[in-house]
Design an enzyme around this catalytic site. Structure first.
Site, PDB file in Angstrom:
ATOM      1  N   HIS A 152       0.855  -1.169   0.000  1.00  0.00           N
ATOM      2  CA  HIS A 152       0.000   0.000   0.000  1.00  0.00           C
ATOM      3  C   HIS A 152       0.900   1.230   0.000  1.00  0.00           C
ATOM      4  CE1 HIS A 152      -3.936   1.753   0.707  1.00  0.00           C
ATOM      5  NE2 HIS A 152      -3.296   2.689   1.393  1.00  0.00           N
ATOM      6  N   GLN A 160      -4.413  -6.169  -6.764  1.00  0.00           N
ATOM      7  CA  GLN A 160      -4.806  -6.942  -5.576  1.00  0.00           C
ATOM      8  C   GLN A 160      -6.192  -6.511  -5.112  1.00  0.00           C
ATOM      9  OE1 GLN A 160      -3.539  -6.440  -1.336  1.00  0.00           O
ATOM     10  NE2 GLN A 160      -2.475  -8.371  -1.699  1.00  0.00           N
ATOM     11  N   GLU A 196      -2.800 -12.633   5.959  1.00  0.00           N
ATOM     12  CA  GLU A 196      -2.495 -11.538   6.898  1.00  0.00           C
ATOM     13  C   GLU A 196      -3.681 -11.161   7.798  1.00  0.00           C
ATOM     14  OE1 GLU A 196      -0.042 -12.429   4.718  1.00  0.00           O
ATOM     15  OE2 GLU A 196       1.167 -10.864   5.662  1.00  0.00           O
ATOM     16  N   TYR A 230      -6.903 -10.680   6.875  1.00  0.00           N
ATOM     17  CA  TYR A 230      -7.985  -9.896   6.265  1.00  0.00           C
ATOM     18  C   TYR A 230      -9.244 -10.771   6.097  1.00  0.00           C
ATOM     19  CZ  TYR A 230      -4.601  -6.170   5.437  1.00  0.00           C
ATOM     20  OH  TYR A 230      -3.683  -5.172   5.618  1.00  0.00           O
ATOM     21  N   ARG A 247      -3.380 -15.116  -2.471  1.00  0.00           N
ATOM     22  CA  ARG A 247      -2.388 -15.066  -1.389  1.00  0.00           C
ATOM     23  C   ARG A 247      -2.949 -15.850  -0.218  1.00  0.00           C
ATOM     24  NH1 ARG A 247       1.397 -10.370   1.217  1.00  0.00           N
ATOM     25  NH2 ARG A 247       2.920 -11.859   1.992  1.00  0.00           N
ATOM     26  N   HIS A 291      -1.959  -9.657  10.920  1.00  0.00           N
ATOM     27  CA  HIS A 291      -1.411  -8.391  11.427  1.00  0.00           C
ATOM     28  C   HIS A 291      -1.442  -8.339  12.950  1.00  0.00           C
ATOM     29  CE1 HIS A 291      -0.516  -6.701   7.650  1.00  0.00           C
ATOM     30  NE2 HIS A 291      -1.750  -6.524   7.256  1.00  0.00           N
ATOM     31  N   ARG A 346      10.870 -11.257   3.829  1.00  0.00           N
ATOM     32  CA  ARG A 346      12.284 -11.105   4.191  1.00  0.00           C
ATOM     33  C   ARG A 346      13.233 -11.782   3.185  1.00  0.00           C
ATOM     34  NH1 ARG A 346      15.601  -8.560   5.616  1.00  0.00           N
ATOM     35  NH2 ARG A 346      16.707  -9.470   7.372  1.00  0.00           N
ATOM     36  N   GLN A 377      10.614   1.991   8.441  1.00  0.00           N
ATOM     37  CA  GLN A 377      10.435   3.368   8.913  1.00  0.00           C
ATOM     38  C   GLN A 377       9.735   4.290   7.920  1.00  0.00           C
ATOM     39  OE1 GLN A 377      14.644   3.151  11.044  1.00  0.00           O
ATOM     40  NE2 GLN A 377      13.906   5.224  11.001  1.00  0.00           N
ATOM     41  N   CYS A 422      10.846   5.202   1.184  1.00  0.00           N
ATOM     42  CA  CYS A 422      11.871   4.266   1.632  1.00  0.00           C
ATOM     43  C   CYS A 422      13.007   5.020   2.308  1.00  0.00           C
ATOM     44  CB  CYS A 422      12.410   3.487   0.436  1.00  0.00           C
ATOM     45  SG  CYS A 422      13.776   2.419   0.888  1.00  0.00           S
ATOM     46  N   ARG A 470      12.686   9.882  31.675  1.00  0.00           N
ATOM     47  CA  ARG A 470      12.057  10.879  32.548  1.00  0.00           C
ATOM     48  C   ARG A 470      10.584  11.057  32.212  1.00  0.00           C
ATOM     49  NH1 ARG A 470      16.007  15.668  31.227  1.00  0.00           N
ATOM     50  NH2 ARG A 470      15.279  14.918  29.204  1.00  0.00           N
ATOM     51  N   TRP A 474       6.980  -2.723  18.895  1.00  0.00           N
ATOM     52  CA  TRP A 474       6.464  -3.799  19.746  1.00  0.00           C
ATOM     53  C   TRP A 474       7.432  -4.973  19.786  1.00  0.00           C
ATOM     54  CZ3 TRP A 474       5.358  -8.674  17.827  1.00  0.00           C
ATOM     55  CH2 TRP A 474       5.264  -8.801  16.450  1.00  0.00           C
TER      56      TRP A 474
END
Ligand code: FAD
Ligand code: NAP
Ligand code: SF4
Length: 682
Positions: free
Chosen positions: A32, A106, A170, A172, A220, A258, A294, A345, A359, A569, A584
């Site tokens: 996405h 998709q 995933e 869905y 998928r 997810h 990966r 990120q 990216c 702090r 997480w």
């Protein structure tokens, strides 16, 4: 590391699907980007796909497009349910076909994962990561959902797509129907696996009938749910065989919902960790099977295809990082690949924050029409001081744009803080970015001068037109009585192994670096890095043999390597500022290792006994051997001309980027982007 052009022959072999042929075995999996959600962004989306197809990829899949409003991931998310949408999608398919590629759209119905009030699911059970409780679809609601898929697939065909991918993994909607975790129905769509798979099988059967046989229908399939109440391996196979009989052309594989508490794509997951499960699926079906998750470099991908384990590999984020990935493999220029480091990120974290995906290592991703590295009208003599991520990015882009660039660093190697970051267990991939830049400096012709700390005078004497200060940061030393003691050390000392802390350690500062130092100190040096797939599976309780339902087993019990305290702090939850899709994982690792985390801390002093603090006003003494400072950073801008000194006519222009420009909230995403944007504008 340059390799001969034929080092990855199996990967580059065509895949014959009977009615059509894919030009190689590499697929860019669905991601996405945010561009697919707004009609006015489709020209940008077309440019984004065009670059990747020009880069050689065999098949691309769009981000998820919903078949109806109930299936939206976000309010007004990308939907294909009317003939008026076809016009926009044609911009995308035309671009892909002009470059000789193939593209699937998709179809994704989010089910209970939708971040909108119309959500539906198999049963009315809220997911642990959602705000909205879904309504259970009625039987007539299920029938309209099947019709919506059908309409969507037919419109995709009209829009010129070569096929569709039906998203069944995933967690869905279709996955929600398949598993008892979210399907408690007692009608023809619940109970036995035959009933639970009725909806996906019927969708595939009806779509196949509607689109004819010469249209790719990829499914998928969730082969390892990685959640309680996930399917058994027998059920996974039974569903796959029924889907194949219903008309699937090829299977893509999915791992983990997810909401699973097992990481599946972050950088600490070993490369190709799940490929063996995809290989098991291949044994059970006759159509081609695609491995995913990966896989980011060609050697692993080639091995998977050459061994016959799978027929194709899917990589998604690696094509954000480098649109030329396949062409570089084909030309034997593997060392020029800008490798996806699995940080999430700028891609997934952006998506979850409703921002456009890009990216970290390639800021052009998603901005192909906006961030252009064009030849400059006049060549300038450019000095870049600092070869960290910001300076490397600025130097290589400036040289690509035709400037005469010299890059200086006081260290004897390039990379700046990335040299420290890559020492953290699970961040080994960060070394790939430095390998990429090291090669890129040569390819673009940047002069590199290492091992010399330049001064302003030296720079001014060399007649540069532009001086870019990318000198980064210095770690902050907080003002705490006793902070100068020998057992108080910086994160850099620890990660560069200048100091080996004792068995009890307090970490001051719980930002990204505090967590990284925690993981480094908990790692048993006897375990080789990167950890093996077996080791990682034991740590996280993953059963790749899929004998347990959903592939979940109990994680191995942990004997912490050190006693750690992680302190901040702020009164917020420790780790609240970490990346949405990776934080997480870091928290889970530290919690599993018994790290004591305190927020609301005031630091009183450090003495022979240890670190004296108050936690929300209550005094405590942490009896520790070492205190490690991870208390943020301050900009290093000693080379900047003093403010108020008038610049002489013809004097060089100074710019600051990365940590030198602003230390707070600094990360490599900003550093690399700032370097590229500045260099492209010189
Ligand atoms: P630096 O990387 O600090 O580079 C500055 C360079 O300038 C240095 O090489 C220095 O030697 C050189 N220099 C300074 N003065 C001179 C001089 N006078 N002459 C010559 N050379 C000079 N960021 C992320 O986005 N994601 C992460 O997961 C992540 N993990 C991290 C983990 C750790 C342990 C650390 C330490 C950092 C991590 N970061 C991460 C932060 C990231 O590394 C920094 O944001 C990034 O390196 C900043 O880039 P920079 O180029 O501005 O500065
Ligand atoms: P950071 O995230 O800003 O954290 C700094 C920590 O130091 C905070 O916990 C802060 O918390 C504490 N602190 C600040 N001033 C202090 C003081 N005077 N005394 C005591 N404590 C103080 O920065 P970082 O951890 O140094 O990381 C640098 C950058 O690298 C960050 O921007 C981060 O995004 C990036 N990075 C990212 C990752 C990642 O996985 N994505 C990993 C590592 C680094 P309190 O003020 O509440 O005490
Ligand atoms: Fe890969 Fe990080 Fe780029 Fe995402 S942002 S594509 S994870 S390198």
């Amino acid at each position: 590391m340059s390799v001969s052009p034929n080092a990855h022959p199996h990967l580059l072999q065509p895949l014959d699907l009977g009615f059509t042929t894919l030009r190689n075995r590499v697929m860019m999996g669905s991601m996405h980007t945010g561009l697919e959600d707004r009609f006015y962004n489709y020209a940008k989306l077309a440019a984004y796909f065009r670059e990747r197809v020009r880069g050689g990829v065999g098949l691309v899949v769009t981000g998820g497009i919903s078949p109806n409003r109930q299936g939206w991931l976000l309010p007004f998310g990308g939907t294909l349910n009317s003939i008026f949408d076809v016009y926009n999608h044609r911009k995308v398919t035309r671009a892909v076909h002009e470059e000789g590629g193939k593209i699937l759209m998709q179809i994704l119905h989010s089910g209970r994962y939708g971040y909108q009030p119309f959500v539906v699911s198999a049963s009315s059970i809220k997911s642990p990561i959602s705000m909205f409780k879904p309504k259970a679809l009625t039987v007539s609601g299920i029938e309209s959902t099947i019709k919506a898929y059908l309409r969507c697939a037919k419109l995709a065909q009209k829009a010129g797509y070569d096929g569709v991918e039906i998203m069944g993994s995933e967690g869905y909607l279709l996955n929600q129907f398949l598993c008892t975790r979210s399907n408690k129905r007692t009608d023809a769509y619940g109970g036995s696996i035959e009933n639970r798979m009725r909806l996906p099988v019927e969708i595939v059967r009806q779509v196949r009938a509607a689109v004819g046989s010469n249209f790719i229908l990829m499914y998928r399939h969730s082969v390892l749910d990685l959640v309680e109440g996930g399917n058994s391996w027998e059920e996974v196979v039974q569903v796959a065989q029924a889907l194949e009989a219903a008309g699937v052309t090829l299977f893509n594989t999915g791992f983990g919902w997810h909401e699973a508490r097992t990481p599946t794509i972050v950088t600490s997951v070993p490369r190709a960790a799940f490929a063996s499960v995809a290989a098991r699926l291949k044994q059970a079906v006759t159509v081609p099977v695609i491995a995913s998750n990966r896989i980011n470099m060609p050697d692993e991908a080639e091995t998977l295809i050459a061994s016959g384990s799978v027929d194709m590999v899917s990589m998604a984020r690696p094509f954000l990082a480098d649109s030329e990935w396949v062409n570089k493999v084909a030309a034997g220029r593997v060392d020029e690949i800008n490798t996806c480091i699995g940080c999430n990120q700028a891609c997934l974290d952006h998506t979850f924050a409703n921002q456009r995906a890009s990216c970290l290592v390639n800021p052009r991703a998603g901005h192909e029409t906006e961030l252009l590295y064009r030849k400059a009208q006049r060549q300038k003599k450019v000095a870049v001081v600092g070869a960290g991520p910001a300076g490397l990015s600025a130097a290589t882009v400036a040289a690509e744009c035709g400037h005469d660039v010299t890059l200086f660093d006081s260290s004897d190697r390039i990379g700046g803080q990335f040299n420290i970051a890559m020492q953290v267990p699970g961040k080994e991939e960060f070394a790939q970015t430095l390998r990429y830049f090291s090669k890129r400096l040569k390819v673009t012709g940047v002069r590199v001068q290492l091992g010399h700390r330049v001064t302003r005078e030296q720079l001014l004497a060399q007649g540069f037109d532009v001086i870019v200060l990318a000198t980064g940061i210095v770690p902050r030393t907080p003002r705490i009585p006793g902070v100068q003691r020998a057992n108080v050390v910086t994160y850099a000392d620890v990660l560069q192994r200048k100091v080996v802390p004792g068995s009890r350690v307090a970490i001051i500062g719980a930002g990204g670096i505090g967590f990284d130092v925690g993981e480094f100190l908990l790692h048993d040096p006897a375990v080789a890095l990167p950890v093996s797939i077996d080791h990682w599976c034991r740590e996280w309780g993953v059963d790749l043999q899929a004998q347990a339902n959903g592939g979940l087993i109990s994680p191995e019990s942990v004997k912490p390597y050190r006693q750690l305290y992680l302190l901040q702090r702020k009164s917020t939850r420790v780790g609240a500022g970490l990346g949405k899709t990776s934080g997480w994982v870091h928290r889970a690792v530290l919690q599993r290792n018994g790290v004591q985390m305190f927020s609301g801390v005031e630091y009183q002093r450090i003495d022979d006994i240890g670190l004296h603090i108050t936690v929300n006003g209550e005094a405590r003494v942490l009896e520790v051997d070492h205190v490690v400072l991870c208390a943020g950073q301050e900009s290093l801008i000693e080379l900047m001309p003093p403010a108020g000194v008038p610049s002489e006519l013809g004097a060089p222009r100074f710019y600051t980027i990365g940590g030198a420009a602003l230390a707070s909230e600094l990360d490599a995403k900003r550093a690399i982007r700032e370097g590229a944007v500045l260099a492209a504008s010189l």
